[in-house]
Motif scaffolding. Structure first.
Motif, PDB file in Angstrom:
ATOM      1  N   VAL A 284       5.348  -0.820   5.807  1.00  0.00           N
ATOM      2  CA  VAL A 284       4.544  -1.803   5.070  1.00  0.00           C
ATOM      3  C   VAL A 284       5.439  -2.681   4.212  1.00  0.00           C
ATOM      4  O   VAL A 284       5.275  -3.914   4.174  1.00  0.00           O
ATOM      5  CB  VAL A 284       3.472  -1.102   4.199  1.00  0.00           C
ATOM      6  N   ASP A 285       6.390  -2.074   3.535  1.00  0.00           N
ATOM      7  CA  ASP A 285       7.327  -2.848   2.709  1.00  0.00           C
ATOM      8  C   ASP A 285       8.088  -3.861   3.575  1.00  0.00           C
ATOM      9  O   ASP A 285       8.327  -5.001   3.145  1.00  0.00           O
ATOM     10  CB  ASP A 285       8.319  -1.916   2.014  1.00  0.00           C
ATOM     11  N   SER A 301       2.081  -0.100  -1.964  1.00  0.00           N
ATOM     12  CA  SER A 301       2.233   0.272  -0.552  1.00  0.00           C
ATOM     13  C   SER A 301       1.766   1.700  -0.278  1.00  0.00           C
ATOM     14  O   SER A 301       1.115   1.970   0.739  1.00  0.00           O
ATOM     15  CB  SER A 301       3.687   0.114  -0.113  1.00  0.00           C
TER      16      SER A 301
END
Length: 320
Positions: A284-285, A301
């Motif tokens: 996600v990051d 996140s």
């Protein structure tokens, strides 16, 4: 004699109509999976071959997609109820505000970057053509991670994974990232060599997952329970029948059994199939960093990932 014959005729007619009536009353479900990806996500293949959903009274439409991004697009439009595909597109669509959820893991690791024989380092890929299954796929995200880590730029070419070895052999691409067994297939044909595995790029990363939408799960909890039950049954069958599963995968993909066996060495099938949330937070990051997801949509996140993983549901079914 006439009356008994009439009664017999009606009884026989009733027997003939009973299966039709049962089929007409069956719940309909559309289940999606990725083309030639039976090695990463064996459960749909087993569920289909053993008719596990049909045995529970479902009328199933099995639908094949070129990539996880294609699958979640059709799920977003309501055309697919449940399916298996890469975590990256599921996370991406959740980041766009859609209610995607993950029910269980299929596999971790299992992809690789294969390159022409004269390419010996990631730096050699600068400015080169790299095949991927498309924007939003896990493999596309892995290419971004490699490019970012080594300070290079590549030209991505979206294509069907089963075509990638041929494109590499013809020189139309310089490298590709795909899921197994297509990597081992290209190696077996002598078209290239593995430069990096997905384990090298993002260790123990979550790859394919069982996915649906919250509204689908909530609209019919019994269907959701049945899907998860047969999915777990299929994964248990796979774990206990590896040799037969290899033959099934070879038949489904047209890839030699020895290449399938080699490919399975790069794939991890977690048992029990819990989802690896740590690697998904990292992913996600990365998706936020590459602007595929807007930061304002993902202020945290870890919480973002946790909220879309139905861990309690999985644990309940594992205890049955």
């Amino acid at each position: 004699m006439r009356l008994p014959r009439i009664l017999l005729s009606f009884c026989l007619l009733g027997l003939c109509l009973a299966p039709c009536a049962a089929l007409a009353n069956a719940k309909k479900i559309t289940f999606g999976y990725l083309v030639a990806d039976q090695l990463h996500e064996p459960a749909p293949m087993i569920m289909k071959n053993l008719k596990l959903l049909e045995n529970r009274g479902y009328e199933v439409k099995w639908q094949e997609f070129l990539s996880g991004a294609n699958l979640v697009q059709h799920m977003a439009s309501g055309e697919v109820d449940y399916g298996t595909g890469g975590a990256a597109p599921v996370l991406t669509f959740r980041g766009l505000g859609l209610d995607f959820v993950m029910l269980a893991s299929s596999n971790t690791n299992g992809s690789a970057l294969i390159v022409r024989k004269d390419i010996t380092s990631p730096k050699d890929l600068d400015g080169k053509n790299v095949g991927t299954p498309g924007i939003g796929s896990m493999q596309d995200a892995l290419v971004d991670k490699v490019a970012e880590a080594h300070g290079i730029k590549v030209r991505k070419r979206n294509m069907k994974v089963s075509d990638m070895p041929l494109f590499l052999q013809k020189g139309e691409i310089d490298a590709f990232v795909a899921w197994e067994p297509h990597v081992s297939r290209a190696e077996g044909l002598g078209y290239g060599h593995v430069l990096l595995t997905s384990q090298d790029v993002l260790p123990n990363h979550q790859c394919c997952v069982l996915v649906s939408r919250e509204k689908t799960v909530n609209a019919d909890p019994q269907m959701a329970a049945d899907v998860l039950d047969v999915y777990l049954e299929a994964m248990a069958w796979f774990d206990q029948n590896r040799e037969e599963a290899r033959r099934m995968i070879s038949k489904a993909t047209g890839i030699k059994a020895e290449d399938v066996a080699k490919a399975m060495e790069r794939v991890t099938y977690p048992e029990p199939p819990y989802l690896d949330e740590t690697s998904m937070v990292m992913l996600v990051d990365s998706l936020v960093s590459s602007k595929k997801i807007k930061k304002e949509h993902v202020p945290d996140s870890a919480a973002f990932v946790k909220n879309m993983v139905l861990r309690d549901m999985l644990e309940k079914h594992l205890k049955k």
